[in-house]
Every structure is written in C-alpha cells, then in structure tokens.
Design a protein around this motif. Structure first.
Motif, PDB file in Angstrom:
ATOM      1  N   ASP A  52       3.666  15.772   6.802  1.00  0.00           N
ATOM      2  CA  ASP A  52       2.867  16.364   5.739  1.00  0.00           C
ATOM      3  C   ASP A  52       2.262  15.194   4.980  1.00  0.00           C
ATOM      4  O   ASP A  52       2.989  14.339   4.474  1.00  0.00           O
ATOM      5  N   TYR A  53       0.946  15.125   4.902  1.00  0.00           N
ATOM      6  CA  TYR A  53       0.264  13.973   4.322  1.00  0.00           C
ATOM      7  C   TYR A  53      -0.197  14.203   2.887  1.00  0.00           C
ATOM      8  O   TYR A  53      -1.048  13.490   2.386  1.00  0.00           O
ATOM      9  N   GLY A  54       0.376  15.171   2.186  1.00  0.00           N
ATOM     10  CA  GLY A  54      -0.091  15.538   0.857  1.00  0.00           C
ATOM     11  C   GLY A  54       0.327  14.612  -0.271  1.00  0.00           C
ATOM     12  O   GLY A  54      -0.235  14.683  -1.359  1.00  0.00           O
ATOM     13  N   ASP A  55       1.269  13.722  -0.074  1.00  0.00           N
ATOM     14  CA  ASP A  55       1.793  12.855  -1.131  1.00  0.00           C
ATOM     15  C   ASP A  55       1.298  11.422  -0.905  1.00  0.00           C
ATOM     16  O   ASP A  55       1.712  10.757   0.041  1.00  0.00           O
ATOM     17  N   ALA A  56       0.424  10.936  -1.799  1.00  0.00           N
ATOM     18  CA  ALA A  56      -0.184   9.612  -1.625  1.00  0.00           C
ATOM     19  C   ALA A  56       0.864   8.500  -1.611  1.00  0.00           C
ATOM     20  O   ALA A  56       0.780   7.583  -0.785  1.00  0.00           O
ATOM     21  N   ASP A  57       1.855   8.555  -2.500  1.00  0.00           N
ATOM     22  CA  ASP A  57       2.871   7.502  -2.520  1.00  0.00           C
ATOM     23  C   ASP A  57       3.723   7.517  -1.261  1.00  0.00           C
ATOM     24  O   ASP A  57       4.088   6.467  -0.732  1.00  0.00           O
ATOM     25  N   LEU A  58       4.022   8.688  -0.756  1.00  0.00           N
ATOM     26  CA  LEU A  58       4.780   8.781   0.492  1.00  0.00           C
ATOM     27  C   LEU A  58       3.953   8.241   1.657  1.00  0.00           C
ATOM     28  O   LEU A  58       4.487   7.546   2.535  1.00  0.00           O
ATOM     29  N   ASN A  59       2.659   8.517   1.668  1.00  0.00           N
ATOM     30  CA  ASN A  59       1.789   7.959   2.707  1.00  0.00           C
ATOM     31  C   ASN A  59       1.754   6.437   2.631  1.00  0.00           C
ATOM     32  O   ASN A  59       1.768   5.753   3.655  1.00  0.00           O
ATOM     33  N   ARG A  60       1.726   5.908   1.417  1.00  0.00           N
ATOM     34  CA  ARG A  60       1.741   4.456   1.252  1.00  0.00           C
ATOM     35  C   ARG A  60       3.049   3.864   1.771  1.00  0.00           C
ATOM     36  O   ARG A  60       3.049   2.832   2.446  1.00  0.00           O
ATOM     37  N   ALA A  61       4.156   4.509   1.465  1.00  0.00           N
ATOM     38  CA  ALA A  61       5.453   4.045   1.970  1.00  0.00           C
ATOM     39  C   ALA A  61       5.477   4.088   3.490  1.00  0.00           C
ATOM     40  O   ALA A  61       5.986   3.158   4.140  1.00  0.00           O
ATOM     41  N   ARG A  62       4.940   5.142   4.065  1.00  0.00           N
ATOM     42  CA  ARG A  62       4.899   5.243   5.535  1.00  0.00           C
ATOM     43  C   ARG A  62       4.047   4.135   6.129  1.00  0.00           C
ATOM     44  O   ARG A  62       4.396   3.552   7.158  1.00  0.00           O
ATOM     45  N   PHE A  63       2.896   3.864   5.507  1.00  0.00           N
ATOM     46  CA  PHE A  63       2.026   2.783   5.970  1.00  0.00           C
ATOM     47  C   PHE A  63       2.797   1.465   5.974  1.00  0.00           C
ATOM     48  O   PHE A  63       2.788   0.724   6.960  1.00  0.00           O
ATOM     49  N   LEU A  64       3.464   1.162   4.863  1.00  0.00           N
ATOM     50  CA  LEU A  64       4.231  -0.077   4.777  1.00  0.00           C
ATOM     51  C   LEU A  64       5.314  -0.134   5.840  1.00  0.00           C
ATOM     52  O   LEU A  64       5.503  -1.164   6.503  1.00  0.00           O
ATOM     53  N   TRP A  65       6.012   0.954   6.028  1.00  0.00           N
ATOM     54  CA  TRP A  65       7.114   1.009   6.983  1.00  0.00           C
ATOM     55  C   TRP A  65       6.611   0.848   8.421  1.00  0.00           C
ATOM     56  O   TRP A  65       7.118   0.022   9.187  1.00  0.00           O
ATOM     57  N   VAL A 120       5.953   0.231  -2.921  1.00  0.00           N
ATOM     58  CA  VAL A 120       4.823   1.112  -3.249  1.00  0.00           C
ATOM     59  C   VAL A 120       4.472   0.964  -4.724  1.00  0.00           C
ATOM     60  O   VAL A 120       3.295   0.918  -5.103  1.00  0.00           O
ATOM     61  N   SER A 121       5.478   0.859  -5.574  1.00  0.00           N
ATOM     62  CA  SER A 121       5.267   0.752  -7.023  1.00  0.00           C
ATOM     63  C   SER A 121       4.782  -0.617  -7.464  1.00  0.00           C
ATOM     64  O   SER A 121       4.203  -0.745  -8.543  1.00  0.00           O
ATOM     65  N   ASN A 122       5.008  -1.646  -6.661  1.00  0.00           N
ATOM     66  CA  ASN A 122       4.732  -3.005  -7.103  1.00  0.00           C
ATOM     67  C   ASN A 122       3.586  -3.710  -6.382  1.00  0.00           C
ATOM     68  O   ASN A 122       3.351  -4.886  -6.644  1.00  0.00           O
ATOM     69  N   LEU A 123       2.897  -3.018  -5.515  1.00  0.00           N
ATOM     70  CA  LEU A 123       1.733  -3.596  -4.850  1.00  0.00           C
ATOM     71  C   LEU A 123       0.450  -3.063  -5.492  1.00  0.00           C
ATOM     72  O   LEU A 123       0.444  -1.984  -6.089  1.00  0.00           O
ATOM     73  N   ASP A 124      -0.622  -3.807  -5.339  1.00  0.00           N
ATOM     74  CA  ASP A 124      -1.928  -3.381  -5.846  1.00  0.00           C
ATOM     75  C   ASP A 124      -2.636  -2.565  -4.765  1.00  0.00           C
ATOM     76  O   ASP A 124      -3.064  -3.102  -3.754  1.00  0.00           O
ATOM     77  N   TRP A 125      -2.730  -1.279  -5.003  1.00  0.00           N
ATOM     78  CA  TRP A 125      -3.349  -0.358  -4.047  1.00  0.00           C
ATOM     79  C   TRP A 125      -4.808  -0.052  -4.397  1.00  0.00           C
ATOM     80  O   TRP A 125      -5.422   0.805  -3.762  1.00  0.00           O
ATOM     81  N   SER A 126      -5.368  -0.738  -5.395  1.00  0.00           N
ATOM     82  CA  SER A 126      -6.699  -0.386  -5.895  1.00  0.00           C
ATOM     83  C   SER A 126      -7.804  -0.504  -4.842  1.00  0.00           C
ATOM     84  O   SER A 126      -8.792   0.207  -4.904  1.00  0.00           O
ATOM     85  N   GLY A 127      -7.638  -1.383  -3.875  1.00  0.00           N
ATOM     86  CA  GLY A 127      -8.662  -1.541  -2.846  1.00  0.00           C
ATOM     87  C   GLY A 127      -8.435  -0.702  -1.604  1.00  0.00           C
ATOM     88  O   GLY A 127      -9.157  -0.835  -0.613  1.00  0.00           O
ATOM     89  N   ILE A 128      -7.458   0.180  -1.644  1.00  0.00           N
ATOM     90  CA  ILE A 128      -7.089   0.976  -0.468  1.00  0.00           C
ATOM     91  C   ILE A 128      -7.635   2.391  -0.603  1.00  0.00           C
ATOM     92  O   ILE A 128      -7.422   3.065  -1.611  1.00  0.00           O
TER      93      ILE A 128
END
Length: 103
Positions: A71-84, A46-54
């Motif tokens: 709970d979808y309130g945390d953007a970084d957690l949502n990104r981790a879930r997406f990746l997983w 999550v910290s090392n990918l470019d999320w600018s186009g998402i």
C-alpha cells in the motif's frame, strides 16, 4: 562476501529507474541493510534526511517498479522502503565504492 561500506562517507542511493537519487551517509546503509529488524533505524533516517528535492510520486512509482505489492499511501513509509530497498543494493554490491558521493 560483503564488501566494506565506509560509515563516514556519503553514498548515492538511486532507484532502479533512476528518477530518485538521494545522498546518504554510509552509516545509513549499515543501519538499514544489515540483518534483523530495521524499523527504528528507518524511522530515524526518514526523519533526519532532507527530502525536499525528492518527488514523492516518482519515488512511489520507482518502488512499484521493484515489483512489491505494498500500500503506497503513506509518504514516510514509502521513504523508509526506498531507503531500505536501495541501501540493500549498495550493501550487497561487490563494488560499493561506485556509489560513493565524492564531493
């Protein structure tokens, strides 16, 4: 049977609704979709990918479409879930090369 993922190749992670696509290295798929806890690996990616186009709202809606009651309130957690979630689809695919991002 698991089909090989090339850790040096790039792959497209795509949400089931198709609104979110992200090019990721095969190593990410292997880090996140294998057995055991993957929280540290997810945080790293999550910290090392470019999320600018998402679009974070689209990402959240596509995760909801998977049926998870999070709970979808945390953007970084949502990104981790997406990746997983979506790296798991490629990891378990009989044809992972269909997701390769050949430049």
């Amino acid at each position: 049977m698991r089909y090989p993922i090339d850790p040096t190749a790039d792959y497209w992670l795509s949400s089931s609704c198709g609104r979110v696509e992200l090019k990721v290295p095969g190593k990410l798929i292997l880090d996140l979709a294998g057995p055991g806890p993957v929280d540290d690996a997810a945080d790293y990616w999550v910290s090392n990918l470019d999320w600018s186009g998402i679009d974070d709202a689209a990402l959240m809606e596509d995760l909801r479409a998977c049926g998870a009651d999070w709970d979808y309130g945390d953007a970084d957690l949502n990104r981790a879930r997406f990746l997983w979630v979506f790296s798991g689809y490629i990891y378990r695919s009989e044809v992972p090369d269909e997701y390769r991002a050949d430049d």
